[in-house]
Write a protein that holds these residues in place. Structure first.
Motif, short mmCIF file in Angstrom:
data_model
loop_
_atom_site.label_atom_id
_atom_site.label_comp_id
_atom_site.label_asym_id
_atom_site.label_seq_id
_atom_site.Cartn_x
_atom_site.Cartn_y
_atom_site.Cartn_z
N ALA A 66 30.79 91.39 70.36
CA ALA A 66 31.96 91.83 71.12
C ALA A 66 33.23 91.63 70.30
CB ALA A 66 32.05 91.08 72.44
N ILE A 67 33.32 90.53 69.58
CA ILE A 67 34.46 90.29 68.70
C ILE A 67 34.53 91.36 67.62
CG2 ILE A 67 35.38 88.72 66.96
CD1 ILE A 67 34.31 86.40 68.67
N ALA A 68 33.39 91.63 66.99
CA ALA A 68 33.37 92.63 65.91
C ALA A 68 33.77 94.00 66.43
CB ALA A 68 31.97 92.69 65.29
N GLY A 69 33.26 94.38 67.61
CA GLY A 69 33.60 95.68 68.17
C GLY A 69 35.07 95.78 68.52
N GLN A 70 35.63 94.73 69.09
CA GLN A 70 37.04 94.77 69.48
C GLN A 70 37.97 94.80 68.28
OE1 GLN A 70 39.81 92.57 69.46
NE2 GLN A 70 41.01 93.85 70.86
N MET A 71 37.57 94.15 67.19
CA MET A 71 38.43 94.07 66.01
C MET A 71 38.57 95.41 65.30
SD MET A 71 39.84 91.14 65.70
CE MET A 71 40.48 91.44 64.06
N ARG A 72 37.71 96.38 65.63
CA ARG A 72 37.84 97.71 65.01
C ARG A 72 39.11 98.42 65.44
NH1 ARG A 72 32.28 100.74 66.09
NH2 ARG A 72 32.80 100.02 68.18
N ARG A 73 39.77 97.91 66.48
CA ARG A 73 40.97 98.57 66.98
C ARG A 73 42.18 98.34 66.07
NH1 ARG A 73 41.36 98.37 73.36
NH2 ARG A 73 39.23 98.92 73.92
N TYR A 74 42.09 97.39 65.16
CA TYR A 74 43.27 97.00 64.39
C TYR A 74 43.15 97.42 62.93
CZ TYR A 74 43.32 93.95 68.46
OH TYR A 74 43.27 93.48 69.75
N ALA A 75 44.26 97.87 62.40
CA ALA A 75 44.31 98.17 60.97
C ALA A 75 44.22 96.86 60.19
CB ALA A 75 45.60 98.90 60.64
N ALA A 76 43.57 96.90 59.03
CA ALA A 76 43.40 95.69 58.23
C ALA A 76 44.74 95.06 57.86
CB ALA A 76 42.60 96.01 56.96
N SER A 77 45.76 95.89 57.73
CA SER A 77 47.08 95.38 57.34
C SER A 77 47.75 94.57 58.44
CB SER A 77 47.99 96.54 56.95
OG SER A 77 48.16 97.44 58.03
N THR A 78 47.20 94.63 59.67
CA THR A 78 47.79 93.89 60.79
C THR A 78 46.94 92.70 61.21
OG1 THR A 78 46.70 95.23 62.52
CG2 THR A 78 48.81 96.04 61.64
N VAL A 79 45.99 92.29 60.36
CA VAL A 79 45.11 91.15 60.66
C VAL A 79 45.43 90.02 59.68
CG1 VAL A 79 42.74 90.34 60.85
CG2 VAL A 79 43.31 92.67 61.54
N ASP A 80 45.80 88.87 60.21
CA ASP A 80 46.14 87.72 59.39
C ASP A 80 44.95 87.29 58.52
OD1 ASP A 80 48.39 85.36 59.41
OD2 ASP A 80 46.38 84.54 59.07
N GLU A 81 45.26 86.84 57.30
CA GLU A 81 44.19 86.43 56.39
C GLU A 81 43.35 85.28 56.95
OE1 GLU A 81 47.33 87.06 55.58
OE2 GLU A 81 47.56 87.76 53.52
N ARG A 82 43.99 84.36 57.67
CA ARG A 82 43.24 83.25 58.26
C ARG A 82 42.29 83.75 59.35
NH1 ARG A 82 48.72 80.20 59.53
NH2 ARG A 82 49.29 82.40 59.68
N TRP A 83 42.73 84.77 60.08
CA TRP A 83 41.89 85.38 61.12
C TRP A 83 40.67 86.04 60.47
CZ3 TRP A 83 44.00 85.15 66.12
CH2 TRP A 83 43.25 85.75 67.12
N GLU A 84 40.92 86.75 59.40
CA GLU A 84 39.84 87.45 58.71
C GLU A 84 38.81 86.47 58.17
OE1 GLU A 84 40.73 89.86 55.09
OE2 GLU A 84 40.34 91.52 56.48
N ALA A 85 39.27 85.30 57.70
CA ALA A 85 38.35 84.30 57.20
C ALA A 85 37.43 83.79 58.32
CB ALA A 85 39.12 83.13 56.60
N GLN A 86 37.96 83.65 59.53
CA GLN A 86 37.12 83.23 60.65
C GLN A 86 36.10 84.29 61.02
OE1 GLN A 86 39.07 81.56 64.09
NE2 GLN A 86 40.69 80.63 62.87
N LEU A 87 36.50 85.56 60.97
CA LEU A 87 35.56 86.64 61.26
C LEU A 87 34.39 86.62 60.26
CD1 LEU A 87 38.07 89.55 61.97
CD2 LEU A 87 36.69 88.33 63.66
N ALA A 88 34.72 86.37 59.01
CA ALA A 88 33.66 86.31 58.00
C ALA A 88 32.76 85.10 58.23
CB ALA A 88 34.29 86.24 56.60
N ALA A 89 33.36 83.98 58.65
CA ALA A 89 32.58 82.76 58.86
C ALA A 89 31.57 82.92 60.00
CB ALA A 89 33.51 81.58 59.14
#
Length: 469
Positions: free
Chosen positions: A142-165
């Motif tokens: 559900a997190i992965a699906g919802q995150m598709r709504r945002y452009a990569a340029s509007t996602v904080d680097e710390r947030w992206e690290a948590q998604l990868a983790a």
């Protein structure tokens, strides 16, 4: 007369069509299996649209009712909603509407969680505490699906690290088929899939607001982290690699003195890095501000674990505030210190748990188990001793830095940073209180002190909690 007769016939026919479609006067559409449009609803495009809208609203309302029933622990109503949501057969239009309603609710609840200060790691931690592995995997999807709504340029680097983790990736072809594909992947039937989705929705929908620790997706601007913080990442990564290697040796050795020496060396390295970073920030006029990170603190023995984290944070010029009912502590400090705090806490928890388990179980003179009180006291004593040991290493690093740079240059810089962290903590947690932590088992206390290699005894300390006293 002929014209009036034709008009009356047309009016009667229209009334019959409206009643068949469920949209005329005297009808009450409901969520039951027999509600919805009749055959006459498909006699025109308008009736098709009305029927679609009605079924969509019914599915949406059913999901909402199921969430409410779960929140209020109304088992009968929840079962009724699950039956109605799972009734439409495979391939039917109504089943697709139910799936869209479930996916839509998941998207909205995840987005609301972001707006309320929650982060991916927080959601995953909370669902894993409340439910099983299947609900956890659906949450990650559900997190992965919802995150598709945002452009990569509007996602904080710390947030992206948590998604990868948490490995949040979209593996399904399209959202309309996600739940069916998820059920096949998990070996779950339709009832299991819908029940799992409603359970996840109920948990996420009931989450309270939290303080925002970084910009939620859609509001961040990638690359806008302070230049000093970005430039220091490579140096910080090298330092953390060295700390990680020292702690790995400490965890693997069977000799307490060697583990103590390795851990102290790791702390000294972290403390010196923090001092160097603070001096650099002062020289360059950096406006770097404290930030926060949430660290899981789970049962069993959550109180001494929170105390251990508090001691590690304090030794590294950070502050930890424990939110007991949500199972985490928020550590506030400068970015250059937070990684080390989390890394050191995790390692020390492994060392403490290993030493505690080695002690085995305990009984009183009547044969009753006192293992829990023994271990509670053991971990409390260990945390207190660790705090003392780490502070010694921090003071040594500070003394060495003073000898190199001068007291007048270093101490005001460190004092200013300490004040900034304190002010940030008081602003974020204005109602914070300190609670006493008591060790009741003397043998457990002494064993914990012995495991941490210290002779003196103290039986009471405090841990910071966000709950009012």
């Amino acid at each position: 007369m002929g014209s009036r007769s034709r008009e009356r016939r047309r009016a009667k026919q229209q009334a019959r069509d409206d009643r068949a479609a469920g949209s005329g006067p005297g009808t009450r559409p409901g969520p039951g299996p027999t509600s919805g449009p009749g055959p006459g609803a498909f006699r025109s495009a308008r009736h098709d649209f009305d029927a679609y809208q009605q079924d969509r609203q019914t599915a949406d309302a059913l999901v909402s009712a199921a969430m409410h029933a779960q929140h209020t622990q109304d088992g009968m109503e929840l079962s009724r909603c699950i039956v109605l949501l799972t009734e439409p057969p495979v391939g039917s239009a109504r089943r697709r509407l139910v799936d869209r309603a479930l996916v839509g609710w998941l998207n909205r609840m995840v987005e609301r969680a972001w707006d309320n200060g929650w982060q991916p790691a927080d959601l995953v931690r909370t669902v894993s505490r409340e439910c099983g592995a299947r609900q956890l995997r659906m949450t990650v999807d559900a997190i992965a699906g919802q995150m598709r709504r945002y452009a990569a340029s509007t996602v904080d680097e710390r947030w992206e690290a948590q998604l990868a983790a948490v490995e949040a990736t979209v593996w399904w072809a399209d959202d309309d088929g996600w739940l069916d594909a998820w059920g096949e992947r998990e070996g779950e039937d339709r009832v299991g899939v819908v029940t799992c989705a409603v359970t996840v929705l109920g948990i996420i929908g009931a989450l309270p607001p939290l303080a925002q620790l970084c910009p939620p997706p859609g509001t961040a601007r990638r690359g806008t982290l302070h230049p000093d913080r970005t430039a220091g990442r490579t140096v910080n990564a090298r330092m953390l690699d060295r700390v990680r290697a020292l702690l790995a040796k400490a965890e693997s050795t069977g000799f307490a003195q060697e583990a103590e020496a390795l851990t102290a060396k790791a702390q000294e390295l972290m403390a010196r890095h923090s001092i160097d970073y603070a001096l650099l920030a002062a020289e360059t006029g950096s406006r770097d501000e404290p930030t926060g990170r949430r660290v899981g603190v789970d049962n069993p023995y959550e109180t001494p674990k929170a105390l251990l984290l508090d001691k590690v944070a304090s030794a590294n010029r950070c502050r930890a505030v424990w939110t007991k009912h949500l199972g985490f502590a928020t550590v506030l400090g400068f970015e250059s210190d937070l990684d080390g705090v989390e890394l050191l806490y995790t390692s020390l928890l492994v060392q403490a748990t290993t030493a505690m388990t080695r002690e085995g179980s305990r009984q009183d003179r009547y044969g009753r188990s006192r293992t829990r009180s023994f271990r509670q006291s053991f971990l409390t004593a260990f945390a207190v001793r660790i705090g003392e040991r780490l502070q010694v290493a921090t003071d040594k690093a500070g003394a060495d830095a003073v000898a190199e740079t001068g007291r007048d240059r270093l101490l005001p810089v460190l004092a200013a940073r300490d004040d900034t962290v304190r002010e940030a903590t008081e602003t974020m947690f204005p109602g914070v209180v300190s609670r006493p932590v008591t060790a009741n088992d003397r043998e457990g206390w002494l064993s914990g002190r012995a495991a941490a290699e210290l002779a003196s005894l103290n039986s009471r300390t405090e841990v910071t909690d966000t709950r009012p006293g």
